[in-house]
Design a protein around this motif. Structure first.
Motif, PDB file in Angstrom:
ATOM      1  N   SER A 101       1.032  -1.640   0.141  1.00 28.47           N
ATOM      2  CA  SER A 101       0.026   0.041   0.009  1.00 28.47           C
ATOM      3  C   SER A 101       1.018   1.121  -0.236  1.00 28.47           C
ATOM      4  CB  SER A 101      -0.962  -0.188   0.742  1.00 28.47           C
ATOM      5  OG  SER A 101      -1.828  -1.155   1.356  1.00 28.47           O
ATOM      6  N   GLY A 102       0.966   2.030  -0.469  1.00 30.71           N
ATOM      7  CA  GLY A 102       1.112   2.967  -1.019  1.00 30.71           C
ATOM      8  C   GLY A 102       0.232   4.477  -1.589  1.00 30.71           C
ATOM      9  N   VAL A 103       0.981   5.910  -1.527  1.00 31.00           N
ATOM     10  CA  VAL A 103       0.469   6.986  -1.924  1.00 31.00           C
ATOM     11  C   VAL A 103      -0.217   6.858  -2.716  1.00 31.00           C
ATOM     12  CG1 VAL A 103       2.068   8.779  -0.389  1.00 31.00           C
ATOM     13  CG2 VAL A 103       2.848   8.250  -2.695  1.00 31.00           C
ATOM     14  N   ARG A 104       0.252   6.519  -4.318  1.00 37.01           N
ATOM     15  CA  ARG A 104      -0.911   5.885  -5.037  1.00 37.01           C
ATOM     16  C   ARG A 104      -2.107   4.656  -5.868  1.00 37.01           C
ATOM     17  NH1 ARG A 104       3.985   7.192  -9.644  1.00 37.01           N
ATOM     18  NH2 ARG A 104       4.449   8.489  -9.523  1.00 37.01           N
ATOM     19  N   GLY A 105      -2.346   4.202  -3.866  1.00 38.71           N
ATOM     20  CA  GLY A 105      -2.663   2.925  -3.981  1.00 38.71           C
ATOM     21  C   GLY A 105      -2.568   1.840  -4.208  1.00 38.71           C
ATOM     22  N   ARG A 106      -2.677   1.050  -3.976  1.00 39.17           N
ATOM     23  CA  ARG A 106      -2.527  -0.790  -3.250  1.00 39.17           C
ATOM     24  C   ARG A 106      -2.325  -1.432  -4.357  1.00 39.17           C
ATOM     25  NH1 ARG A 106      -4.896  -3.909   0.099  1.00 39.17           N
ATOM     26  NH2 ARG A 106      -5.663  -5.446  -1.200  1.00 39.17           N
ATOM     27  N   THR A 107      -1.038  -2.162  -4.531  1.00 35.15           N
ATOM     28  CA  THR A 107       0.178  -2.431  -5.628  1.00 35.15           C
ATOM     29  C   THR A 107       0.075  -4.393  -5.142  1.00 35.15           C
ATOM     30  OG1 THR A 107       1.686  -0.831  -6.130  1.00 35.15           O
ATOM     31  CG2 THR A 107       2.386  -2.610  -7.226  1.00 35.15           C
ATOM     32  N   ILE A 108      -0.362  -4.844  -6.215  1.00 31.51           N
ATOM     33  CA  ILE A 108      -0.720  -6.381  -5.909  1.00 31.51           C
ATOM     34  C   ILE A 108       0.697  -6.730  -6.497  1.00 31.51           C
ATOM     35  CG2 ILE A 108      -1.436  -8.749  -5.997  1.00 31.51           C
ATOM     36  CD1 ILE A 108      -4.005  -7.216  -6.275  1.00 31.51           C
ATOM     37  N   ALA A 109       2.063  -6.941  -5.258  1.00 35.40           N
ATOM     38  CA  ALA A 109       3.322  -7.429  -6.429  1.00 35.40           C
ATOM     39  C   ALA A 109       3.623  -8.674  -6.981  1.00 35.40           C
ATOM     40  CB  ALA A 109       4.225  -6.789  -5.560  1.00 35.40           C
ATOM     41  N   VAL A 110       2.934  -9.929  -5.806  1.00 35.48           N
ATOM     42  CA  VAL A 110       2.778 -11.225  -5.953  1.00 35.48           C
ATOM     43  C   VAL A 110       1.241 -11.815  -6.014  1.00 35.48           C
ATOM     44  CG1 VAL A 110       3.743 -13.336  -5.524  1.00 35.48           C
ATOM     45  CG2 VAL A 110       5.238 -11.358  -5.344  1.00 35.48           C
ATOM     46  N   ASP A 111       0.514 -12.034  -6.913  1.00 34.21           N
ATOM     47  CA  ASP A 111      -0.911 -12.957  -7.191  1.00 34.21           C
ATOM     48  C   ASP A 111      -0.650 -14.259  -7.114  1.00 34.21           C
ATOM     49  OD1 ASP A 111      -3.243 -12.510  -6.841  1.00 34.21           O
ATOM     50  OD2 ASP A 111      -3.506 -11.185  -8.702  1.00 34.21           O
ATOM     51  N   ARG A 112      -1.368 -14.607  -6.238  1.00 31.67           N
ATOM     52  CA  ARG A 112      -1.360 -15.894  -5.294  1.00 31.67           C
ATOM     53  C   ARG A 112      -0.185 -17.164  -7.035  1.00 31.67           C
ATOM     54  NH1 ARG A 112      -7.039 -15.260  -8.271  1.00 31.67           N
ATOM     55  NH2 ARG A 112      -6.141 -13.583  -8.745  1.00 31.67           N
ATOM     56  N   LEU A 113       0.766 -16.957  -5.825  1.00 31.62           N
ATOM     57  CA  LEU A 113       1.910 -17.551  -7.086  1.00 31.62           C
ATOM     58  C   LEU A 113       2.180 -19.161  -6.386  1.00 31.62           C
ATOM     59  CD1 LEU A 113       4.372 -17.372  -8.366  1.00 31.62           C
ATOM     60  CD2 LEU A 113       5.199 -17.274  -6.241  1.00 31.62           C
ATOM     61  N   ALA A 128      10.437  -6.503 -16.128  1.00 31.79           N
ATOM     62  CA  ALA A 128      10.254  -5.053 -14.464  1.00 31.79           C
ATOM     63  C   ALA A 128       8.753  -4.781 -14.008  1.00 31.79           C
ATOM     64  CB  ALA A 128      11.078  -3.733 -15.165  1.00 31.79           C
ATOM     65  N   LYS A 129       9.191  -4.845 -12.910  1.00 29.46           N
ATOM     66  CA  LYS A 129       7.902  -4.348 -12.092  1.00 29.46           C
ATOM     67  C   LYS A 129       7.427  -6.087 -12.128  1.00 29.46           C
ATOM     68  CE  LYS A 129       7.662  -0.182 -11.118  1.00 29.46           C
ATOM     69  NZ  LYS A 129       7.106   1.171 -11.035  1.00 29.46           N
ATOM     70  N   ALA A 130       7.117  -7.603 -12.534  1.00 33.85           N
ATOM     71  CA  ALA A 130       6.701  -8.587 -12.818  1.00 33.85           C
ATOM     72  C   ALA A 130       6.546  -8.810 -10.737  1.00 33.85           C
ATOM     73  CB  ALA A 130       7.437  -9.522 -13.805  1.00 33.85           C
ATOM     74  N   GLY A 131       7.082  -9.101 -10.465  1.00 36.71           N
ATOM     75  CA  GLY A 131       7.412  -9.219  -8.607  1.00 36.71           C
ATOM     76  C   GLY A 131       8.157 -10.142  -8.872  1.00 36.71           C
ATOM     77  N   LYS A 132       9.285 -10.317  -9.090  1.00 39.25           N
ATOM     78  CA  LYS A 132      10.145 -11.265  -9.218  1.00 39.25           C
ATOM     79  C   LYS A 132      11.292 -11.243  -8.001  1.00 39.25           C
ATOM     80  CE  LYS A 132      12.244  -9.984 -12.511  1.00 39.25           C
ATOM     81  NZ  LYS A 132      11.654  -8.770 -12.736  1.00 39.25           N
ATOM     82  N   SER A 133      11.757  -9.849  -7.371  1.00 39.29           N
ATOM     83  CA  SER A 133      12.362  -9.184  -6.596  1.00 39.29           C
ATOM     84  C   SER A 133      11.542 -10.063  -4.717  1.00 39.29           C
ATOM     85  CB  SER A 133      12.775  -7.939  -5.614  1.00 39.29           C
ATOM     86  OG  SER A 133      13.362  -7.588  -6.835  1.00 39.29           O
ATOM     87  N   ALA A 146       4.000 -12.438 -14.701  1.00 38.82           N
ATOM     88  CA  ALA A 146       4.536 -10.393 -15.707  1.00 38.82           C
ATOM     89  C   ALA A 146       2.683 -10.198 -13.974  1.00 38.82           C
ATOM     90  CB  ALA A 146       3.908 -11.303 -17.199  1.00 38.82           C
ATOM     91  N   GLY A 147       2.780  -9.103 -13.877  1.00 37.47           N
ATOM     92  CA  GLY A 147       2.395  -8.485 -12.931  1.00 37.47           C
ATOM     93  C   GLY A 147       1.880  -9.129 -11.823  1.00 37.47           C
ATOM     94  N   GLY A 148       2.856 -10.186 -11.549  1.00 33.30           N
ATOM     95  CA  GLY A 148       2.431 -11.143 -10.159  1.00 33.30           C
ATOM     96  C   GLY A 148       2.484 -12.382 -10.239  1.00 33.30           C
ATOM     97  N   ARG A 149       1.808 -12.189 -11.909  1.00 30.51           N
ATOM     98  CA  ARG A 149       1.780 -13.325 -11.544  1.00 30.51           C
ATOM     99  C   ARG A 149       2.197 -14.690 -12.211  1.00 30.51           C
ATOM    100  NH1 ARG A 149      -5.115 -13.893 -12.996  1.00 30.51           N
ATOM    101  NH2 ARG A 149      -5.413 -12.393 -11.157  1.00 30.51           N
ATOM    102  N   VAL A 150       2.274 -15.695 -12.298  1.00 30.02           N
ATOM    103  CA  VAL A 150       2.730 -17.245 -13.165  1.00 30.02           C
ATOM    104  C   VAL A 150       1.775 -17.130 -14.801  1.00 30.02           C
ATOM    105  CG1 VAL A 150       3.218 -19.017 -13.497  1.00 30.02           C
ATOM    106  CG2 VAL A 150       3.236 -18.418 -11.089  1.00 30.02           C
TER     107      VAL A 150
END
Ligand SMILES: Nc1ncnc2c1ncn2[C@@H]1O[C@H](COP(=O)(O)OP(=O)(O)OP(=O)(O)O)[C@@H](O)[C@H]1O
Length: 393
Positions: A24-36, A52-57, A216-220
Motif C-alpha cells: 500500500s502506498g500513496v498511489r494506492g495498492r499494488t498487488i506485487a505477487v498474486d496467488r503464486l 520489470a515490476k513483475a514481482g520477481k524480487s 508477469a504482473g505478479g502472476r505465473v
C-alpha cells in the motif's frame, strides 16, 4: 491443501502455494505477487523470468523472510518460511542487493570477517570456487563489478548451502562480468546446489535455466522445463535467394525448417545463421538479403498469456448516435411510466365509482326485499345464490 499440511517434498527446493503480497502506498495498492504457485526443483538452475515490476524480487524477499506475505504459504527445503531462518541456518545462501563489503580491505579479509566464516581454508576454498583466488589479496575497492558480484557469491557459499538464491545477479554488469557470473552460476549448479535466480534477460534465461517460471504482473504465465517454456537460443532467419522454391527444397533436405514467406524464405529454429547460408552456397544458391530475429521477453509473455482482444471502439459519430438514442429511450421510459401511473389512477377511480354504484344498488334491493319478503340474496354480479339471474328468477 497448503504446503504447511503436506509432507516436505525432497524433490523441491522451493514450493509456494497461493503466495500473495500487496503493497500500500500513496498511489494506492499494488498487488506485487498474486496467488503464486512456484515449484523449484532441488537440483539445477531455476530462473524466475519476468519484465520489470513483475514481482520477481518480491518473491525472493518473501522466501527469505525479508517481507511478509499477505496470504498463501511457502517452504524452502521442506521447511515452512517463518521457520527457515531458525531451522535452515547456512543451508540457504543468498545474493540479494549490494553486500556491505569494506572497500579498503582485501576480498579475503572481507570473507574472513563474514559471520559464516569458520576457517581460512573455508574462505580460500570459496575464493577458488568463485574464480577469485588471484584477486583474493586485492582491496575490494579495486574490484571490477563482476568480481565484486562473484565475491558476494563466495560469501553466500561459505556455509555450504544446499540452495542458493540470487536476485538478478548480472544486473549492471558489463558483458565480461555477466559472462563470468553466468559461468559461476552454472558451476555452482553442477556441484549439486539448487539455484533460484531472477532475471529480465531472456537470453540469460535461455543460457542458464534448466527450469523456468515466467512471471508477469505478479502472476505465473508459464512454467516448466526451460526448453518447453522459453525455447532455446534459436533465431528465425529471413532471406532472399533468386530461386526461392529450390532453396526451400534444399534447406528442407538439409533438415532446416524452411518456408516461403511471399518472395522471401523464413527459416525457424536456427542455431547459427551462417549454417543456412553455407547450406545454400553448397547448392550454388546465393543469399541476396538476410535478417535475423530473436524473440523478445515481451513477445514471449504475450505468447504465453495473450491479452484479450480489445473491444472494437465505435466511431465518434456512432458514439454520438448511441448517446442520443439512449437519451430518447430514457425520455420514452419516463413518459411511459407517467402514462402507466395515470392509467392506474383512472382505473382505481373507476373501480371506486363501480363500488359506490353497487353499494347503492344493493341498498335498494335490500329495501325492496324487506318490503316484498322474496328471500333471494343477490350477489355482486347480479346473480342469485341458486345460480339463476335475478331477471330469470
Ligand atoms: N517496498 C515497496 N513498496 C511499495 N511497492 C513496492 C515495493 N517493492 C516493490 N513494490 C512494487 O511491487 C511491484 C513488483 O516489484 P518487484 O521489485 O518485486 O518487481 P521485479 O520483477 O523485481 O522488478 P524489477 O526487475 O524492476 O526489479 C512493482 O509494482 C513495485 O513498484
Amino acid at each position: 491443501m497448503s504446503p504447511d499440511d503436506r509432507p516436505p517434498s525432497v524433490a523441491a527446493a522451493v514450493e509456494t502455494l497461493g503466495l500473495r503480497k500487496t503493497y500500500s502506498g500513496v498511489r494506492g495498492r499494488t498487488i506485487a505477487v498474486d496467488r503464486l504457485d512456484l515449484l523449484v526443483p532441488a537440483r539445477g538452475v531455476h530462473v524466475l523470468l519476468g519484465p520489470a515490476k513483475a514481482g520477481k524480487s518480491t518473491v525472493l524477499r518473501l522466501l527469505l523472510g525479508l517481507a511478509r506475505a499477505d496470504g498463501g504459504a511457502a517452504r524452502l527445503l521442506g521447511v515452512a518460511v517463518p521457520d527457515v531462518g531458525r531451522e535452515l541456518a547456512g543451508r540457504v545462501g543468498a545474493v540479494v542487493g549490494e553486500p556491505g563489503f569494506l572497500d579498503r580491505l582485501t576480498g579475503r579479509r572481507n570473507l574472513l570477517m563474514h559471520p559464516a566464516a569458520t576457517s581460512a581454508e573455508q574462505v580460500d576454498l570459496a575464493l577458488r570456487r568463485t574464480g577469485l583466488a588471484d584477486a583474493a589479496l586485492d582491496a575490494v575497492g579495486t574490484y571490477p563489478p563482476g568480481d565484486r558480484r562473484r565475491l558476494a557469491f563466495a560469501a553466500a557459499l561459505l556455509a555450504g548451502p544446499d540452495l542458493l538464491i540470487a536476485d538478478d545477479p548480472t544486473r549492471g554488469l558489463d558483458s565480461t562480468g555477466a559472462r563470468q557470473v553466468r559461468t559461476l552460476v552454472r558451476k555452482i549448479a553442477d556441484r549439486g546446489i539448487g539455484v533460484l535466480l531472477t532475471t529480465d534477460d531472456l537470453v540469460e534465461a535461455q543460457q542458464l535455466a534448466d527450469t523456468v517460471t515466467v512471471l508477469a504482473g505478479g502472476r505465473v504465465v508459464g512454467d516448466g522445463p526451460a526448453t518447453d517454456v522459453i525455447g532455446d537460443l534459436a533465431t528465425t532467419v529471413r532471406l532472399r535467394v533468386d530461386d526461392g522454391d529450390r532453396a526451400v527444397a534444399e534447406l528442407r533436405a538439409a533438415k532446416f525448417r524452411a518456408d516461403r514467406d511471399g518472395d522471401a524464405i523464413l527459416v525457424d529454429g536456427v542455431e547459427e545463421p551462417a549454417d543456412v547460408t553455407r547450406a545454400l552456397a553448397r547448392k550454388k544458391l546465393y543469399v541476396t538479403e538476410m535478417s535475423t530475429r530473436r524473440e523478445s521477453l515481451d513477445s514471449l509473455v504475450r505468447r504465453l498469456a495473450p491479452e484479450p482482444e480489445p473491444a472494437e471502439q465505435p466511431s465518434p459519430r456512432r458514439q454520438r448516435r448511441a448517446a442520443f438514442e439512449a437519451k430518447v429511450a430514457e425520455k420514452q421510459a419516463a413518459y411511459d411510466a407517467r402514462a402507466a401511473a395515470r392509467e392506474k389512477a383512472a382505473a382505481a377511480k373507476e373501480a371506486a365509482r363501480q363500488d359506490r354504484a353497487e353499494t347503492a344498488l344493493l341498498g335498494r334491493r335490500r329495501a325492496a326485499e324487506t318490503a316484498g319478503g322474496s328471500g333471494v340474496t343477490p350477489t355482486r354480479d347480479g346473480r342469485t345464490k341458486n345460480g339463476t339471474t335475478e331477471e330469470s328468477a
